[in-house]
Write a protein that holds these residues in place. Structure first.
Motif, PDB file in Angstrom:
ATOM      1  N   ILE A  13      36.220 -20.926 -13.550  1.00  0.00           N
ATOM      2  CA  ILE A  13      35.725 -21.980 -14.436  1.00  0.00           C
ATOM      3  C   ILE A  13      34.636 -22.768 -13.728  1.00  0.00           C
ATOM      4  N   GLY A  14      33.842 -23.485 -14.525  1.00  0.00           N
ATOM      5  CA  GLY A  14      32.789 -24.313 -13.981  1.00  0.00           C
ATOM      6  C   GLY A  14      33.303 -25.668 -13.561  1.00  0.00           C
ATOM      7  N   PRO A  15      32.446 -26.449 -12.872  1.00  0.00           N
ATOM      8  CA  PRO A  15      31.037 -26.144 -12.646  1.00  0.00           C
ATOM      9  C   PRO A  15      30.701 -25.557 -11.280  1.00  0.00           C
ATOM     10  N   SER A  16      31.670 -25.378 -10.370  1.00  0.00           N
ATOM     11  CA  SER A  16      31.328 -24.922  -9.022  1.00  0.00           C
ATOM     12  C   SER A  16      32.403 -24.012  -8.482  1.00  0.00           C
ATOM     13  N   SER A  17      31.990 -22.876  -7.924  1.00  0.00           N
ATOM     14  CA  SER A  17      32.971 -21.974  -7.323  1.00  0.00           C
ATOM     15  C   SER A  17      33.576 -22.580  -6.067  1.00  0.00           C
ATOM     16  N   SER A  18      32.773 -23.289  -5.277  1.00  0.00           N
ATOM     17  CA  SER A  18      33.277 -23.859  -4.029  1.00  0.00           C
ATOM     18  C   SER A  18      33.964 -25.197  -4.235  1.00  0.00           C
ATOM     19  N   HIS A  19      33.523 -25.992  -5.229  1.00  0.00           N
ATOM     20  CA  HIS A  19      34.045 -27.341  -5.409  1.00  0.00           C
ATOM     21  C   HIS A  19      35.039 -27.457  -6.568  1.00  0.00           C
ATOM     22  N   THR A  20      35.085 -26.454  -7.440  1.00  0.00           N
ATOM     23  CA  THR A  20      36.055 -26.450  -8.537  1.00  0.00           C
ATOM     24  C   THR A  20      37.029 -25.283  -8.364  1.00  0.00           C
ATOM     25  N   GLY A  21      36.498 -24.069  -8.365  1.00  0.00           N
ATOM     26  CA  GLY A  21      37.348 -22.893  -8.229  1.00  0.00           C
ATOM     27  C   GLY A  21      38.121 -22.874  -6.929  1.00  0.00           C
ATOM     28  N   GLY A  22      37.454 -23.196  -5.819  1.00  0.00           N
ATOM     29  CA  GLY A  22      38.113 -23.188  -4.518  1.00  0.00           C
ATOM     30  C   GLY A  22      39.262 -24.182  -4.427  1.00  0.00           C
ATOM     31  N   PRO A  23      39.028 -25.474  -4.752  1.00  0.00           N
ATOM     32  CA  PRO A  23      40.142 -26.430  -4.718  1.00  0.00           C
ATOM     33  C   PRO A  23      41.288 -26.077  -5.660  1.00  0.00           C
ATOM     34  N   MET A  24      40.973 -25.518  -6.836  1.00  0.00           N
ATOM     35  CA  MET A  24      42.055 -25.118  -7.737  1.00  0.00           C
ATOM     36  C   MET A  24      42.867 -23.986  -7.116  1.00  0.00           C
ATOM     37  N   ALA A  25      42.180 -23.009  -6.536  1.00  0.00           N
ATOM     38  CA  ALA A  25      42.878 -21.891  -5.900  1.00  0.00           C
ATOM     39  C   ALA A  25      43.714 -22.371  -4.719  1.00  0.00           C
ATOM     40  N   ALA A  26      43.179 -23.311  -3.935  1.00  0.00           N
ATOM     41  CA  ALA A  26      43.919 -23.828  -2.776  1.00  0.00           C
ATOM     42  C   ALA A  26      45.160 -24.591  -3.224  1.00  0.00           C
ATOM     43  N   ALA A  27      45.011 -25.457  -4.229  1.00  0.00           N
ATOM     44  CA  ALA A  27      46.151 -26.221  -4.732  1.00  0.00           C
ATOM     45  C   ALA A  27      47.217 -25.296  -5.300  1.00  0.00           C
ATOM     46  N   HIS A  28      46.765 -24.247  -5.986  1.00  0.00           N
ATOM     47  CA  HIS A  28      47.707 -23.264  -6.531  1.00  0.00           C
ATOM     48  C   HIS A  28      48.449 -22.559  -5.405  1.00  0.00           C
ATOM     49  N   LYS A  29      47.724 -22.144  -4.353  1.00  0.00           N
ATOM     50  CA  LYS A  29      48.367 -21.494  -3.211  1.00  0.00           C
ATOM     51  C   LYS A  29      49.432 -22.397  -2.591  1.00  0.00           C
ATOM     52  N   PHE A  30      49.094 -23.681  -2.466  1.00  0.00           N
ATOM     53  CA  PHE A  30      50.022 -24.617  -1.847  1.00  0.00           C
ATOM     54  C   PHE A  30      51.293 -24.766  -2.698  1.00  0.00           C
ATOM     55  N   ALA A  31      51.108 -24.955  -3.996  1.00  0.00           N
ATOM     56  CA  ALA A  31      52.260 -25.116  -4.886  1.00  0.00           C
ATOM     57  C   ALA A  31      53.082 -23.833  -4.958  1.00  0.00           C
ATOM     58  N   ARG A  32      52.407 -22.701  -5.017  1.00  0.00           N
ATOM     59  CA  ARG A  32      53.117 -21.422  -5.073  1.00  0.00           C
ATOM     60  C   ARG A  32      53.937 -21.199  -3.809  1.00  0.00           C
TER      61      ARG A  32
END
Length: 341
Positions: A13-32
């Motif tokens: 999703i937008g607007p940034s792969s490093s500032h949006t996608g990356g933090p979402m993926a990191a938060a998901h990894k942490f919760a998972r």
């Protein structure tokens, strides 16, 4: 280091792969991770600190939204972009987040999520620290880095711009264009054919590879469709109006003529449509980043709309070839534009 075309082209999703996608993926990894290790129900609060470039510009890139969604169990490639605003409003109104979709805890941006604008973590400008507590006891603390293109690494796999090494042995490994072309000359394979053989080394059949590539194209095509059909003002304080829909109607109404630059008008329109969807937080394909996401679907959209004989085989060859070029950049340079002065 083995890099797949599916590492470079990812649904997000937008607007940034490093500032949006990356933090979402990191938060998901942490919760998972908390869920997988049986710690989730013990958590009473989570703190997230975004450092460096994420701290400085993360708010404008929706990093706070990304962390909320990721902690809730959403992944960039699967989150329902049509319900994001409603869900975020509910989380902010209640002051809670349902960790991994299972366990509700207090979570308030500004209290539990902090943008640290003055400090950076040591290995990359896009650093994040997540800490889970049971009352005052630390249950888990993890540091992640968003290194561009949606890639996320933890503190044990960092460097100036590294992804976690993949030890898959590729039949035609290359790190330079010279090596790539030498493989093609020796085997008689085209670049796309060579990339297909490399993709099979990751344990995928040719049918699976084709299906996944065509799914990427379907997401790209839908992004172009949405971008050319929507009007209104893009998010943010600048009140920028969408332009792709109006340009699309104008180009449709004009006679084809003989203007040699008309093709560029259409390619530019398609790229603009994707970029506007990206700015609006819509579903896009990082190619290889959100900032560059308009180029590949713009070229493919022109190909499919205007070129005789265009079809799925051409789409697959194009994406594999583009993936080879992406590998060269990833091996030799950075696809993250983050800077901290």
């Amino acid at each position: 280091m083995a890099i797949s075309v599916f590492d470079l082209f990812k649904v997000g999703i937008g607007p940034s792969s490093s500032h949006t996608g990356g933090p979402m993926a990191a938060a998901h990894k942490f919760a998972r991770g908390l869920h997988q290790d049986g710690l989730l129900e013990k958590v009473t609060r989570v703190e997230a600190i975004l450092y460096g470039s994420l701290g400085l510009t993360g708010k404008g890139h929706g990093s706070d939204k990304a962390v909320l969604l990721g902690l809730s169990g959403d992944k960039p490639e699967l989150v329902d972009v049509d319900t994001v605003d409603e869900r975020l409003a509910a989380m902010r109104s209640s002051g809670t987040v349902t960790l991994y979709g299972v366990h509700e805890i207090p979570f308030v941006v500004g209290e539990h999520l902090v943008f640290e604008r003055k400090l950076s973590l040591p290995h990359h400008p896009n650093g994040m620290r997540f800490t889970a507590y049971a009352d005052d006891t630390v249950l888990r603390e993890k540091v992640y880095y968003s290194v561009g293109g949606g890639f996320v690494v933890d503190e044990n796999a960092t460097g100036a711009d590294r992804i976690k090494p993949d030890d898959t042995v590729l039949p035609y490994a290359f790190t330079t264009a010279q090596e790539l072309l030498a493989h093609c000359a020796e085997t008689g394979l085209s670049i796309s054919g060579l990339m297909m053989e490399n993709e099979k080394a990751f344990g995928r059949t040719e049918e699976e590879i084709r299906t996944r590539l065509l799914h990427l194209w379907a997401v790209m095509a839908e992004c172009v469709r949405r971008g050319t059909s929507r009007e209104g003002v893009l998010p943010g304080g600048l009140k920028v109006r969408r332009r792709a829909h109006q340009l699309y109607r104008r180009l449709q109404s004009e006679a084809d003529g003989t203007d040699p630059l008309r093709a560029m008008d259409w390619v530019s329109l398609f790229a603009l449509a994707v970029n506007e969807e990206n700015a609006a937080g819509g579903r896009i394909v990082t190619a290889p980043t959100n900032g560059a996401a308009g180029i590949v679907p713009a070229v493919l959209s022109y190909y499919m709309r205007f070129l005789p004989g265009a079809g799925e085989d051409g789409v697959i060859r194009f994406l594999l070839t583009a993936g080879a070029i992406g590998v060269l950049f990833k091996e030799n340079a950075s696809i993250s534009g983050a800077e901290v002065g």
